[in-house]
Design an enzyme around this catalytic site. Structure first.
Site, mmCIF file in Angstrom:
data_model
loop_
_atom_site.group_PDB
_atom_site.id
_atom_site.type_symbol
_atom_site.label_atom_id
_atom_site.label_comp_id
_atom_site.label_asym_id
_atom_site.label_seq_id
_atom_site.Cartn_x
_atom_site.Cartn_y
_atom_site.Cartn_z
ATOM 1 N N LEU A 270 56.647 52.564 -44.683
ATOM 2 C CA LEU A 270 57.747 53.280 -45.307
ATOM 3 C C LEU A 270 57.763 54.759 -44.930
ATOM 4 C CD1 LEU A 270 60.026 52.957 -47.475
ATOM 5 C CD2 LEU A 270 58.416 53.985 -49.048
ATOM 6 N N SER B 141 50.053 48.947 -55.356
ATOM 7 C CA SER B 141 50.530 50.062 -56.174
ATOM 8 C C SER B 141 50.089 51.395 -55.573
ATOM 9 C CB SER B 141 49.966 49.967 -57.593
ATOM 10 O OG SER B 141 50.477 48.848 -58.261
ATOM 11 N N SER C 190 45.105 47.577 -54.322
ATOM 12 C CA SER C 190 46.373 46.906 -54.603
ATOM 13 C C SER C 190 47.512 47.754 -54.077
ATOM 14 C CB SER C 190 46.554 46.732 -56.105
ATOM 15 O OG SER C 190 45.504 45.984 -56.624
ATOM 16 N N GLN D 97 65.412 44.043 -52.287
ATOM 17 C CA GLN D 97 65.834 45.393 -51.879
ATOM 18 C C GLN D 97 65.360 45.755 -50.471
ATOM 19 O OE1 GLN D 97 64.170 49.171 -53.767
ATOM 20 N NE2 GLN D 97 66.315 49.281 -54.377
ATOM 21 N N ALA E 142 50.190 47.065 -62.966
ATOM 22 C CA ALA E 142 50.644 46.240 -64.083
ATOM 23 C C ALA E 142 49.491 45.419 -64.645
ATOM 24 C CB ALA E 142 51.774 45.326 -63.622
ATOM 25 N N GLU F 80 62.240 58.347 -48.716
ATOM 26 C CA GLU F 80 63.616 58.762 -48.886
ATOM 27 C C GLU F 80 63.722 60.295 -48.891
ATOM 28 O OE1 GLU F 80 65.439 56.116 -51.589
ATOM 29 O OE2 GLU F 80 66.920 57.546 -52.271
ATOM 30 N N PHE G 257 65.495 61.867 -57.481
ATOM 31 C CA PHE G 257 65.470 60.552 -56.856
ATOM 32 C C PHE G 257 66.887 60.021 -56.845
ATOM 33 C CE2 PHE G 257 61.773 57.625 -56.057
ATOM 34 C CZ PHE G 257 60.890 58.614 -55.690
ATOM 35 N N HIS H 198 61.781 45.893 -48.991
ATOM 36 C CA HIS H 198 60.975 46.864 -49.715
ATOM 37 C C HIS H 198 60.536 46.409 -51.103
ATOM 38 C CE1 HIS H 198 59.397 50.716 -50.847
ATOM 39 N NE2 HIS H 198 60.275 50.883 -51.815
ATOM 40 N N ARG I 240 70.484 53.291 -51.559
ATOM 41 C CA ARG I 240 69.688 52.534 -50.588
ATOM 42 C C ARG I 240 70.424 51.341 -50.005
ATOM 43 N NH1 ARG I 240 63.592 52.270 -53.209
ATOM 44 N NH2 ARG I 240 63.209 54.484 -52.997
ATOM 45 N N HIS J 214 64.914 48.967 -47.822
ATOM 46 C CA HIS J 214 64.827 50.419 -47.752
ATOM 47 C C HIS J 214 65.349 50.851 -46.389
ATOM 48 C CE1 HIS J 214 63.290 54.459 -47.939
ATOM 49 N NE2 HIS J 214 62.938 54.273 -49.189
ATOM 50 N N GLY K 109 56.460 58.316 -54.001
ATOM 51 C CA GLY K 109 57.515 59.110 -54.608
ATOM 52 C C GLY K 109 57.311 59.541 -56.033
ATOM 53 N N GLY K 110 57.363 58.616 -56.970
ATOM 54 C CA GLY K 110 57.256 59.049 -58.340
ATOM 55 C C GLY K 110 57.510 57.941 -59.329
ATOM 56 N N ARG L 36 66.893 47.972 -57.846
ATOM 57 C CA ARG L 36 65.963 48.805 -58.580
ATOM 58 C C ARG L 36 66.142 50.254 -58.148
ATOM 59 N NH1 ARG L 36 60.986 51.480 -56.916
ATOM 60 N NH2 ARG L 36 60.957 50.476 -54.888
HETATM 61 C C1 LIG Z 1 55.615 51.586 -49.572
HETATM 62 C C2 LIG Z 1 56.050 51.476 -51.001
HETATM 63 C C3 LIG Z 1 56.384 52.609 -51.709
HETATM 64 C C4 LIG Z 1 56.764 52.530 -53.029
HETATM 65 N N1 LIG Z 1 57.102 53.671 -53.696
HETATM 66 C C5 LIG Z 1 57.474 53.594 -54.985
HETATM 67 C C6 LIG Z 1 57.783 54.769 -55.715
HETATM 68 O O1 LIG Z 1 57.742 55.865 -55.191
HETATM 69 N N2 LIG Z 1 58.127 54.661 -57.000
HETATM 70 C C7 LIG Z 1 58.163 53.459 -57.621
HETATM 71 O O2 LIG Z 1 58.445 53.429 -58.804
HETATM 72 N N3 LIG Z 1 57.861 52.331 -56.963
HETATM 73 C C8 LIG Z 1 57.521 52.370 -55.661
HETATM 74 N N4 LIG Z 1 57.222 51.214 -54.998
HETATM 75 C C9 LIG Z 1 57.171 49.954 -55.712
HETATM 76 C C10 LIG Z 1 55.893 49.844 -56.533
HETATM 77 O O3 LIG Z 1 54.824 50.429 -55.840
HETATM 78 C C11 LIG Z 1 55.487 48.414 -56.833
HETATM 79 O O4 LIG Z 1 56.572 47.756 -57.317
HETATM 80 C C12 LIG Z 1 54.409 48.348 -57.893
HETATM 81 O O5 LIG Z 1 53.334 49.132 -57.522
HETATM 82 C C13 LIG Z 1 53.959 46.941 -58.123
HETATM 83 O O6 LIG Z 1 52.801 46.952 -58.949
HETATM 84 P P1 LIG Z 1 52.137 45.638 -59.449
HETATM 85 O O7 LIG Z 1 51.028 46.020 -60.322
HETATM 86 O O8 LIG Z 1 53.183 44.780 -60.010
HETATM 87 O O9 LIG Z 1 51.629 44.887 -58.153
HETATM 88 P P2 LIG Z 1 50.617 45.332 -57.009
HETATM 89 O O10 LIG Z 1 50.196 46.718 -57.134
HETATM 90 O O11 LIG Z 1 51.197 44.873 -55.743
HETATM 91 O O12 LIG Z 1 49.344 44.469 -57.330
HETATM 92 C C14 LIG Z 1 49.257 43.109 -57.069
HETATM 93 C C15 LIG Z 1 47.861 42.664 -57.387
HETATM 94 O O13 LIG Z 1 47.808 41.272 -57.434
HETATM 95 C C16 LIG Z 1 46.726 40.787 -56.710
HETATM 96 N N5 LIG Z 1 47.076 39.454 -56.294
HETATM 97 C C17 LIG Z 1 48.158 39.045 -55.608
HETATM 98 N N6 LIG Z 1 48.156 37.732 -55.483
HETATM 99 C C18 LIG Z 1 47.060 37.278 -56.113
HETATM 100 C C19 LIG Z 1 46.504 35.996 -56.332
HETATM 101 N N7 LIG Z 1 47.083 34.908 -55.877
HETATM 102 N N8 LIG Z 1 45.357 35.907 -57.011
HETATM 103 C C20 LIG Z 1 44.748 37.006 -57.475
HETATM 104 N N9 LIG Z 1 45.243 38.227 -57.313
HETATM 105 C C21 LIG Z 1 46.376 38.369 -56.634
HETATM 106 C C22 LIG Z 1 46.526 41.784 -55.635
HETATM 107 O O14 LIG Z 1 45.218 41.780 -55.192
HETATM 108 C C23 LIG Z 1 46.836 43.075 -56.374
HETATM 109 O O15 LIG Z 1 45.707 43.517 -57.051
HETATM 110 C C24 LIG Z 1 56.842 51.280 -53.662
HETATM 111 C C25 LIG Z 1 56.509 50.135 -52.959
HETATM 112 C C26 LIG Z 1 56.128 50.214 -51.638
HETATM 113 C C27 LIG Z 1 55.851 48.964 -50.902
#
Ligand SMILES: Cc1cc2nc3c(=O)[nH]c(=O)nc-3n(C[C@H](O)[C@H](O)[C@H](O)COP(=O)(O)OP(=O)(O)OC[C@H]3O[C@@H](n4cnc5c(N)ncnc54)[C@H](O)[C@@H]3O)c2cc1C
Ligand code: HEM
Ligand code: HEM
Ligand code: SF4
Ligand code: F3S
Ligand code: FES
Lengths: 648, 253, 256
Positions: free
Chosen positions: A271, A47, A45, A259, A19, A274, A144, A373, A305, A261, A52-53, A409
């Site tokens: 994890l 992500s 990070s 949520q 994101a 699924e 899914f 999760h 879930r 899992h 999965g997807g 979700r």
């Molecule tokens: C094991 C697992 C499997 C998953 N599988 C799926 C899937 O198959 N399909 C799906 O759609 N979703 C899945 N999800 C959910 C999905 O991966 C996450 O919701 C999504 O990647 C979150 O992305 P993000 O960019 O919001 O945060 P993240 O990728 O978590 O990034 C957070 C970032 O913030 C930074 N950060 C945090 N705190 C601070 C701070 N205080 N100061 C500076 N930087 C900070 C970190 O360093 C990191 O870079 C899964 C989640 C997990 C845990």
């Protein structure tokens, strides 16, 4: 203050996950100066952990035929148990296909359709399907939970990893500055306007400030308030939500929506996808009984879930779990799927079992238990990603409550959210930057930094015989998992609130045992712990107040969904100096799909008594009261694709 | 970037490729030559008659003389181009050796129960490279010495001083005290060539088709066969064993 | 005989715990005039104990100043590379059960030391990405209205196989050349180059790549020590990557 610890930029992005990076790309491509802060190098990070997807209604394979954003929208809202902001869900469903194709343009190795005969495993059985040659080479989908069609686009077993890597390639290409091993510890704000953040360098322990016209928080989830009982990375400590809460004015939304899992590996919480159950795996109790057959004769292991997790938790409560020094667990049995299937289609699972529990799933059972999760809640933002009550502050991804997930979700929707929200929020931050100047006195930043420094200093100064921060964390985790877990009830939640309040007091007298200078890891954790405890408290309290069951929030004392009283979103702020958080509620948003049966789970509920029109009218009133443009946007109306910053 | 710098980079890229090819190809040629060489020298197993007949033939038809020149050149070229990869500083070499040793020692062949996966895969190739450099250095010294001797043997007949390569000279030389040198050279060359060929195959991707394990096996088999032959030859040359196959030629009229 | 997980679990929990001795490299550059030293810790082994669990236990119960990096603790993020008894490995994925009673831990070499077991791999990889321009050099701008460009699934799989690298740095730490030549793009870098080279969306042609790859900081810096391939925790077929690059360089040279 020296130049070294004060930087200015147009857009500050806190978080280098999918994101955050997508936001950064959008703003950088529009010609703005962008700085990313991240605890870890962006590619590390969380992500990257998603296997999965990513949901997007491209409709490329036979089992996805006829799919479109509208169906995706419907699935999303049903999945959310009507907790979602339906306008956002609509925008999301419309833009997901573009975001997925854009990733392909960045170089994402999406798995593609293979024209001709394909064999799939559907509900444990081998099925042969002829994919049309016409679609050969287009992006493929997989099945899914909770969706009408096959919709999840994927790259083998590493969708998040591959997406994050191509995303970061773009960030490098655009020359966006990334400051890794840097943690935002406070927002710099004054009079309802955010001017950047105070950071702490995790190499040296020194504080610094970043002054920015716009600040985007994209720090991911807060699963670590459940300690080790989470599938999340150790860095998912919810610091973004916590520094927003610290402003005193910015509300967090739906924090109680957490949520679980069903199949987290025990004890580590890693994890187990699924897909194991999707391909025909069973859950067994300690006597090797398939308890899901009795519990859900219809869907068995493949119920949603939240439903499966609830049955598993019940089973362990009934003493049918396998007791270990790490707590009870159940078994996942995939032996019958055969070695070939396990070492190809489920290779990651095979590897995880081998590497982390030293067992071979071809011949042995896998110890699993429901595990935290995903965080549906987060910093409440509007459609454009703007936080409430704070100009210049944006949020995106799991850190935000943009609110397309409501109370549950769907698998694959969150990766898609990160890229869709990333482009939208990045664009709105870019627009905001164009329209404003950086006119803040450096003393505001200086004060914020001093405060952060003295907070850290106080920890180092404190001495005596207080508890250790790790001990407090473990107690918080125990409370959260046992009392704010899958099953919740008023009594336990009250206890949980009391316990966490006590922990907050304990934390004030906790003592560090190491006072080494530099990136003192204990101090780093202590600073986060304060925020995590507050997040834990608002989560527990939010759950206590919400007297209904919706999606992942299940109250044994209020087992029905209550659309009459609770078709609303929790907002929580923690005003400056107040001893406790302040709750308020807002309608979930304009309703397009009226509340009804989800298509799975229970069909019993307390129905909405007002007409949908009246509900919507109230929403519009509320929005105009807050000075927001009231809209009921037709599908696709926000797709200004032509205006998008041209990347080249 | 200007066109000039681009040209320089392209030029550099081309020469680096050529260097790599030279060191690899010269190594390959030397290794192939060594096999032939071992077989030729192995003719002593058929007794002095066999050896002399062969040596004489090769010289009479002027095969030996150009080969010697060619091999000397190849030997020097390979030495120059292959050693360009040897780290210049002692500190760097020490670091490499320590790393290679640690990697070798930390390997385990204990698989996870129920699968053939080994958490700490055994790894020796880094250490083998170190030994390749070490043996290369030995070969440079002993091989040069050997080439001078043999060069003299082969070329002095032109000035009428000698009859070329002869079993008598050879036997006298080896049994007269040079056998330890030959033993060391033999071992080094076999090792160096064996590992070198294995590495060459992996580097250029013969491994993709054959798999590294297969190459490793082939390397081992060849190593032991040639080394066995070499040792037998050396034992005969040193005079400790009568040529075991001499009876074959003696039986002939 | 078929082994049930439950039996395996009982076996594992019933064996008396080993006393593990950890010898850990300590150095905090933020403490002026300090010098590196080795510190010993002892803990009881528990079933399924990984270095992630062990190190956290040491930090939480014995020395809270100990620095190390973990994030995903599931061998996905690449944060936790460290030298375990002289060999680079992912801490989170290494089970103590596979190790002797004494476990020596050092930070990865090659990378800049941050403190104790923590090294700066992020900067190294970012610089490598900049140096090799590790991104798609697109032919044209993205068209949001257009259907995605088609790609053969086999090719997608091959690219994905290159993309599985988690940038943990273990291969780099294990490579003799990378240890002494800071300019060597190193195993993971070569793998990255190959990944973009085989991607048809990238507009760079054979000649462009030739200059990047065909030199002593590129694939010809590799001596074929093969440690990278044996060490890589994701079991990437790195040797095949170099062979591919070498052959590509050869083909580029002799095709024009
Ligand atoms: C094991 C697992 C499997 C998953 N599988 C799926 C899937 O198959 N399909 C799906 O759609 N979703 C899945 N999800 C959910 C999905 O991966 C996450 O919701 C999504 O990647 C979150 O992305 P993000 O960019 O919001 O945060 P993240 O990728 O978590 O990034 C957070 C970032 O913030 C930074 N950060 C945090 N705190 C601070 C701070 N205080 N100061 C500076 N930087 C900070 C970190 O360093 C990191 O870079 C899964 C989640 C997990 C845990
Ligand atoms: C003159 C003394 C010699 C020296 C100093 C020497 C040194 C080396 C070195 C350092 C290498 C490694 C090069 C690299 O990894 O890129 C090498 C490779 C090799 N050597 Fe030698 N060598 C010598 C003689 C020989 C001889 C006599 C043979 C044949 C029997 C031989 C066969 C090979 C082969 C096949 C390789 C592999 C080439 C490659 O990997 O590219 N070398 N040599
Ligand atoms: C064309 C050049 C060469 C010729 C004509 C030649 C010839 C011979 C002869 C005649 C012998 C028997 C011993 C003797 O007379 O001293 C011998 C032995 C030997 N040579 Fe060479 N040689 C050549 C090149 C090399 C090279 C380049 C190497 C490796 C560096 C080498 C390694 C050996 C070894 C190891 C032996 C001992 C073999 C044994 O005892 O099994 N030779 N060679
Ligand atoms: S190639 Fe393997 S060892 Fe090297 S960085 Fe990538 S995953 Fe780690
Ligand atoms: S260890 Fe190094 S030398 Fe080559 S084969 Fe691997 S890059
Ligand atoms: S912690 Fe992520 S790879 Fe080890």
């Amino acid at each position: 203050m020296t130049a070294a610890n004060m930087t200015t930029t147009d857009v500050l992005v806190i978080g280098g996950g999918l994101a955050g990076e997508r936001c950064a790309i959008e703003a950088a491509a529009a010609g703005h100066d962008v700085l990313i802060l991240s605890i870890v190098p962006p590619r590390r990070s969380h992500s990257c952990a998603a296997q999965g997807g990513m949901q997007a209604a491209l409709g490329n394979c036979v089992k996805a035929e006829g799919d479109n954003p509208e169906l995706h929208f419907l699935d999303t809202v049903r999945g959310s148990d009507w907790g979602a902001d339906q306008e956002v869900a609509q925008i999301f469903a419309e833009e997901a296909p573009v975001a997925v194709r854009e990733l392909a343009h960045y170089g994402m190795p999406w798995t593609r359709v293979r024209g001709g005969k394909n064999s799939y495993f559907i509900k444990g059985e081998r099925v042969d399907i002829d994919e049309s040659l016409e679609n050969d080479g287009l992006i493929m989908h997989r099945d899914f939970g909770g969706t009408a069609k096959w919709r999840a686009c994927y790259a083998a077993a590493g969708t998040g990893h591959a997406a994050l890597y191509v995303m970061d390639s773009e960030v490098v290409r655009l020359g966006v500055t990334v400051r890794d091993r840097a943690e935002a510890v406070a927002l710099i704000h004054e009079g309802g306007r955010c001017w950047g953040a105070v950071g702490r360098c995790l190499r040296t322990g020194a504080h610094f400030t970043v002054l920015a016209k716009a600040t985007v928080i994209a720090t991911g989830g807060y699963g670590r308030i459940y300690g080790q009982y989470t599938t999340n990375a150790t860095i998912n400590e919810g610091m973004g939500a916590s520094i927003a809460l610290d402003t005193g004015v910015v509300p967090l939304g739906n924090m109680e929506a957490v949520q679980f899992h069903p199949t987290g590996l025990s004890p580590s919480g890693i994890l187990v996808t699924e897909g194991c159950r999707g391909d025909g795996g069973y859950l067994l109790d300690k006597d090797l009984n398939r308890f899901m057959v009795e519990a859900e004769p219809e869907k068995q292991e493949l119920a949603s879930r939240d439903v499966v997790s609830r049955h598993m938790a019940q089973c362990m409560r009934d003493g049918k779990g396998v007791e270990t020094p790490y707590g009870p667990h159940l078994w996942l049995d995939i032996r019958h799927l055969g070695e070939k299937h396990l070492t190809t289609k489920l290779r990651e699972v095979y590897d995880i079992c081998r590497d982390f529990v030293g067992l071979n799933p071809v011949t042995e059972l896998i110890p699993v238990r429901p595990t935290q999760h995903y965080s549906m809640g987060g910093i409440r933002v509007n459609k454009d990603g703007e936080a409430y009550n704070m100009a210049g502050l944006f949020a995106a991804g799991e850190a935000a409550c943009w609110d397309m997930h409501g109370f549950n979700r769907l698998g694959g929707n969150s990766l898609a959210e990160t890229v869709v929200a990333g482009r939208l929020v990045g664009r709105s931050a870019a627009r905001f930057v164009t329209e404003t100047n950086l006119d803040v006195s450096t003393s505001v930043a200086l004060d914020a930094m001093r405060e952060a420094e003295s907070r850290a200093g106080a920890w180092l100064d404190r001495s005596g015989s207080g508890p250790s921060v790790f001990e407090i964390r473990d107690r918080m985790a125990e409370t959260m998992i046992s009392k704010v877990g899958i099953f919740r009830n008023g009594d336990e939640l009250t206890e949980a609130v009391d316990e966490i309040e006590a922990l907050i007091t304990d934390c004030d007298r906790a003592v560090l045992r190491s006072k080494v200078p530099g990136m003192n890891p204990e101090l780093t954790f202590a600073l986060r712990l304060e925020g995590m405890l507050r997040l834990a408290l608002v989560t527990a309290k939010g759950a206590l107040v919400r007297c209904e069951s919706r999606g992942a929030h299940f109250r044994t004392d209020y087992p029905l969904r209550n659309d009459r009283d609770w078709l609303k979103r929790t907002l929580v702020r923690w005003p400056d100096g107040a001893g406790e958080p302040e709750f308020s509620y807002e309608p979930v948003g304009l309703i397009n799909l009226p509340p009804g049966y989800r298509g799975y789970g229970s069909d019993e509920r307390i129905a909405l008594e007002t007409e949908v029109e009246a509900y919507n009218a109230a929403v519009i009133d509320e929005q105009s009261r807050q000075g927001r443009l009231a809209t009921m946007e037709p599908m696709g109306s926000r797709m200004q694709w032509k205006d998008w910053a041209v990347r080249q | 970037m200007t066109d000039d710098t681009l040209n320089v980079r392209a030029e550099e890229a081309r020469s680096q490729l050529v260097y790599e090819l030279i060191s690899g190809a010269s190594g390959l040629c030397l290794a192939v030559f060594m096999w032939g060489h071992m077989v030729l020298v192995g003719s002593i197993l058929f007794g002095a008659r066999g050896f002399d007949w062969l040596a004489g033939g090769l010289e009479d038809y002027y095969i030996a003389q150009p080969t010697v020149i060619f091999i000397i050149v190849l030997f020097l070229v390979h030495a120059v181009f292959a050693s360009r990869k040897i780290p210049a500083q002692l500190r760097e070499r020490k670091q490499m050796i320590r790393l290679a040793r640690d990697l070798r020692e930390s390997g385990s062949s204990r698989p996870v129960p129920g699968s053939d996966y080994v958490p700490f895969r055994p790894h020796v190739e880094s250490m083998l490279w170190i030994w390749q450099v070490r043996t290369g250095m030995v070969i440079l010294v002993l091989g040069s010495f050997h080439l001078v001797l043999l060069g003299l043997d082969v070329f002095t007949p032109m000035f009428g001083m000698h009859r070329g390569i002869e079993s008598a000279t050879t036997l006298a030389r080896v049994s007269g005290g040079l056998w330890p040198l030959y033993a060391v050279l033999l071992l080094c060359v076999e090792f160096h060539a064996g590992v070198g060929l294995y590495r060459l195959a992996v580097k250029w991707g013969v491994g993709a088709r054959l798999s590294r394990a297969a190459l490793w096996k082939i390397e081992h088999v060849l190593f032991w066969i040639i080394l066995g032959l070499g040792i037998l030859t050396l034992v005969v040359l040193a005079g400790w064993l009568d040529p075991p196959l001499a009876f074959l030629l003696e039986a002939a009229p | 005989m078929e082994r049930l997980g439950s039996q395996a679990m009982t076996e594992k929990t019933n064996t008396p715990p080993r006393r593990l001795r950890f010898e850990i490299f300590r150095f905090n550059p933020e403490v002026p005039e300090s010098t590196p030293y080795m510190q010993s810790f002892e803990i009881d082994e528990t079933p399924y104990m990984s270095l992630f669990i062990a190190l956290n236990e040491i930090r939480e119960r014995q020395d809270p100043s100990l620095q190390f990096d973990f994030s995903c603790r599931s061998a996905i993020c690449g944060s936790c590379g460290m030298m375990v008894n002289g060999r680079p490995a992912l801490g989170c994925r290494t089970l103590t059960a596979d190790l002797p009673d004494t476990i020596r831990l050092h930070p990865l070499p090659v990378f800049k030391l941050i403190g104790d077991l923590s090294v700066d791999t992020g900067t190294w990889f970012r610089e490598m990405a900049e140096q090799t321009e590790a991104w798609i050099h697109a032919r044209e701008a993205f068209d949001p209205d257009a259907q995605e460009e088609r790609m053969d699934d086999d090719l997608a799989e091959q690219i994905y196989e290159r993309d599985r690298c988690i940038e943990c740095g273990c291969c780099i730490a294990s490579c003799g050349v990378a240890n002494i030549n800071p300019d060597f793009v190193a195993p993971a870098g070569l793998n990255r180059i190959a990944r973009f080279m085989m991607d048809p969306r990238d507009s760079r042609d054979a000649t462009d790549w030739f200059e990047v790859v065909s030199n002593d900081n590129g694939v010809f810096g590799c001596l074929g020590m093969m440690a990278c391939h044996d060490i890589c925790p994701k079991e990437l077929p790195l040797l095949d990557v170099y062979a591919y690059l070498r052959r590509k360089a050869l083909a580029a040279r002799f095709s024009g």
